[in-house]
Design a protein around this motif. Structure first.
Motif, PDB file in Angstrom:
ATOM      1  N   LEU A  56      15.970 -93.087 -40.882  1.00  0.00           N
ATOM      2  CA  LEU A  56      16.809 -92.607 -41.970  1.00  0.00           C
ATOM      3  C   LEU A  56      17.745 -93.709 -42.459  1.00  0.00           C
ATOM      4  O   LEU A  56      17.911 -93.908 -43.666  1.00  0.00           O
ATOM      5  CB  LEU A  56      17.607 -91.388 -41.506  1.00  0.00           C
ATOM      6  CG  LEU A  56      18.457 -90.680 -42.552  1.00  0.00           C
ATOM      7  CD1 LEU A  56      17.589 -90.155 -43.672  1.00  0.00           C
ATOM      8  CD2 LEU A  56      19.226 -89.538 -41.911  1.00  0.00           C
ATOM      9  N   GLY A  57      18.328 -94.443 -41.529  1.00  0.00           N
ATOM     10  CA  GLY A  57      19.200 -95.554 -41.898  1.00  0.00           C
ATOM     11  C   GLY A  57      18.443 -96.633 -42.662  1.00  0.00           C
ATOM     12  O   GLY A  57      18.932 -97.164 -43.662  1.00  0.00           O
ATOM     13  N   LYS A  58      17.238 -96.949 -42.189  1.00  0.00           N
ATOM     14  CA  LYS A  58      16.422 -97.950 -42.892  1.00  0.00           C
ATOM     15  C   LYS A  58      16.053 -97.469 -44.284  1.00  0.00           C
ATOM     16  O   LYS A  58      16.053 -98.241 -45.249  1.00  0.00           O
ATOM     17  CB  LYS A  58      15.160 -98.249 -42.093  1.00  0.00           C
ATOM     18  CG  LYS A  58      15.415 -99.052 -40.849  1.00  0.00           C
ATOM     19  CD  LYS A  58      14.139 -99.288 -40.074  1.00  0.00           C
ATOM     20  CE  LYS A  58      14.423-100.035 -38.778  1.00  0.00           C
ATOM     21  NZ  LYS A  58      13.215-100.230 -37.981  1.00  0.00           N
ATOM     22  N   ARG A 118      17.024 -99.268 -47.764  1.00  0.00           N
ATOM     23  CA  ARG A 118      15.995 -99.637 -48.737  1.00  0.00           C
ATOM     24  C   ARG A 118      16.330 -99.064 -50.112  1.00  0.00           C
ATOM     25  O   ARG A 118      16.194 -99.744 -51.136  1.00  0.00           O
ATOM     26  CB  ARG A 118      14.629 -99.124 -48.279  1.00  0.00           C
ATOM     27  CG  ARG A 118      13.492 -99.636 -49.125  1.00  0.00           C
ATOM     28  CD  ARG A 118      12.110 -99.190 -48.671  1.00  0.00           C
ATOM     29  NE  ARG A 118      11.961 -98.973 -47.264  1.00  0.00           N
ATOM     30  CZ  ARG A 118      11.570 -97.826 -46.709  1.00  0.00           C
ATOM     31  NH1 ARG A 118      11.271 -96.791 -47.464  1.00  0.00           N
ATOM     32  NH2 ARG A 118      11.451 -97.701 -45.401  1.00  0.00           N
ATOM     33  N   GLU A 119      16.802 -97.823 -50.145  1.00  0.00           N
ATOM     34  CA  GLU A 119      17.178 -97.198 -51.413  1.00  0.00           C
ATOM     35  C   GLU A 119      18.350 -97.945 -52.058  1.00  0.00           C
ATOM     36  O   GLU A 119      18.355 -98.164 -53.271  1.00  0.00           O
ATOM     37  CB  GLU A 119      17.546 -95.716 -51.200  1.00  0.00           C
ATOM     38  CG  GLU A 119      16.365 -94.827 -50.885  1.00  0.00           C
ATOM     39  CD  GLU A 119      15.364 -94.785 -52.021  1.00  0.00           C
ATOM     40  OE1 GLU A 119      15.779 -94.686 -53.192  1.00  0.00           O
ATOM     41  OE2 GLU A 119      14.157 -94.877 -51.728  1.00  0.00           O
ATOM     42  N   ARG A 120      19.329 -98.335 -51.251  1.00  0.00           N
ATOM     43  CA  ARG A 120      20.462 -99.109 -51.796  1.00  0.00           C
ATOM     44  C   ARG A 120      19.998-100.448 -52.337  1.00  0.00           C
ATOM     45  O   ARG A 120      20.452-100.890 -53.383  1.00  0.00           O
ATOM     46  CB  ARG A 120      21.526 -99.318 -50.713  1.00  0.00           C
ATOM     47  CG  ARG A 120      22.425 -98.104 -50.558  1.00  0.00           C
ATOM     48  CD  ARG A 120      23.562 -98.378 -49.615  1.00  0.00           C
ATOM     49  NE  ARG A 120      23.087 -97.945 -48.299  1.00  0.00           N
ATOM     50  CZ  ARG A 120      23.492 -98.406 -47.146  1.00  0.00           C
ATOM     51  NH1 ARG A 120      24.401 -99.335 -47.092  1.00  0.00           N
ATOM     52  NH2 ARG A 120      23.002 -97.942 -46.026  1.00  0.00           N
ATOM     53  N   LEU A 121      19.075-101.091 -51.612  1.00  0.00           N
ATOM     54  CA  LEU A 121      18.560-102.374 -52.085  1.00  0.00           C
ATOM     55  C   LEU A 121      17.768-102.219 -53.386  1.00  0.00           C
ATOM     56  O   LEU A 121      17.863-103.059 -54.282  1.00  0.00           O
ATOM     57  CB  LEU A 121      17.696-103.032 -51.005  1.00  0.00           C
ATOM     58  CG  LEU A 121      18.452-103.575 -49.795  1.00  0.00           C
ATOM     59  CD1 LEU A 121      17.477-104.066 -48.732  1.00  0.00           C
ATOM     60  CD2 LEU A 121      19.389-104.694 -50.201  1.00  0.00           C
ATOM     61  N   HIS A 122      17.007-101.121 -53.507  1.00  0.00           N
ATOM     62  CA  HIS A 122      16.291-100.864 -54.764  1.00  0.00           C
ATOM     63  C   HIS A 122      17.275-100.646 -55.915  1.00  0.00           C
ATOM     64  O   HIS A 122      17.068-101.169 -57.021  1.00  0.00           O
ATOM     65  CB  HIS A 122      15.370 -99.644 -54.631  1.00  0.00           C
ATOM     66  CG  HIS A 122      14.077 -99.939 -53.946  1.00  0.00           C
ATOM     67  ND1 HIS A 122      13.145-100.817 -54.451  1.00  0.00           N
ATOM     68  CD2 HIS A 122      13.552 -99.476 -52.792  1.00  0.00           C
ATOM     69  CE1 HIS A 122      12.109-100.881 -53.646  1.00  0.00           C
ATOM     70  NE2 HIS A 122      12.337-100.082 -52.605  1.00  0.00           N
ATOM     71  N   SER A 123      18.340 -99.908 -55.638  1.00  0.00           N
ATOM     72  CA  SER A 123      19.364 -99.688 -56.669  1.00  0.00           C
ATOM     73  C   SER A 123      20.014-101.015 -57.061  1.00  0.00           C
ATOM     74  O   SER A 123      20.228-101.292 -58.250  1.00  0.00           O
ATOM     75  CB  SER A 123      20.437 -98.731 -56.168  1.00  0.00           C
ATOM     76  OG  SER A 123      19.895 -97.469 -55.915  1.00  0.00           O
TER      77      SER A 123
END
Length: 118
Positions: free
Chosen positions: A76-78, A82-87
């Motif tokens: 979940l943390g990963k 990943r979602e933050r990095l995509h944003s």
């Protein structure tokens, strides 16, 4: 007195007969008793083994459950990272597009400014 002695003798005879009958019944069932006692003992050992197996299985299940929950939290943390990095990547692409647009607008304004003086 004789009648009393005869009564005592009769009761002793009956007592001996009853004792003998009980002894014969107990002795004839002794092997069955021993067999049943062995069965009960084996059953107790089997139940103790089953109880140990259950305790060990519960420990293993608890350990596995904790591993899954920790592993799930790691996943979940990963995923969040990943979602933050995509944003962040989308924002950087937007900034890059804005920079290019700004540069092109500056060039067009300079060209337009130059064309006005010609």
């Amino acid at each position: 007195m004789t009648s009393l002695e005869e009564r005592i003798f009769s009761l002793k005879t009956r007592d001996t007969a009853v004792y003998r009958k009980i002894y014969d019944l107990v002795f004839s069932n002794y092997t069955a008793y021993v067999q049943e006692l062995e069965n009960v003992t084996m059953l107790q050992v089997s139940l103790q083994d089953a109880a140990r197996t259950c305790v060990n299985a519960r420990r293993s299940l608890k350990s596995a459950r904790q591993g899954v929950s920790h592993g799930g939290l790691g996943l979940l943390g990963k995923h969040r990272k990943r979602e933050r990095l995509h944003s962040l990547l989308d924002i950087l692409k937007t900034l890059k597009t804005l920079q290019r647009t700004d540069t092109r607008l500056k060039v067009l304004l300079e060209v337009n400014y130059m064309l006005q003086f010609l």
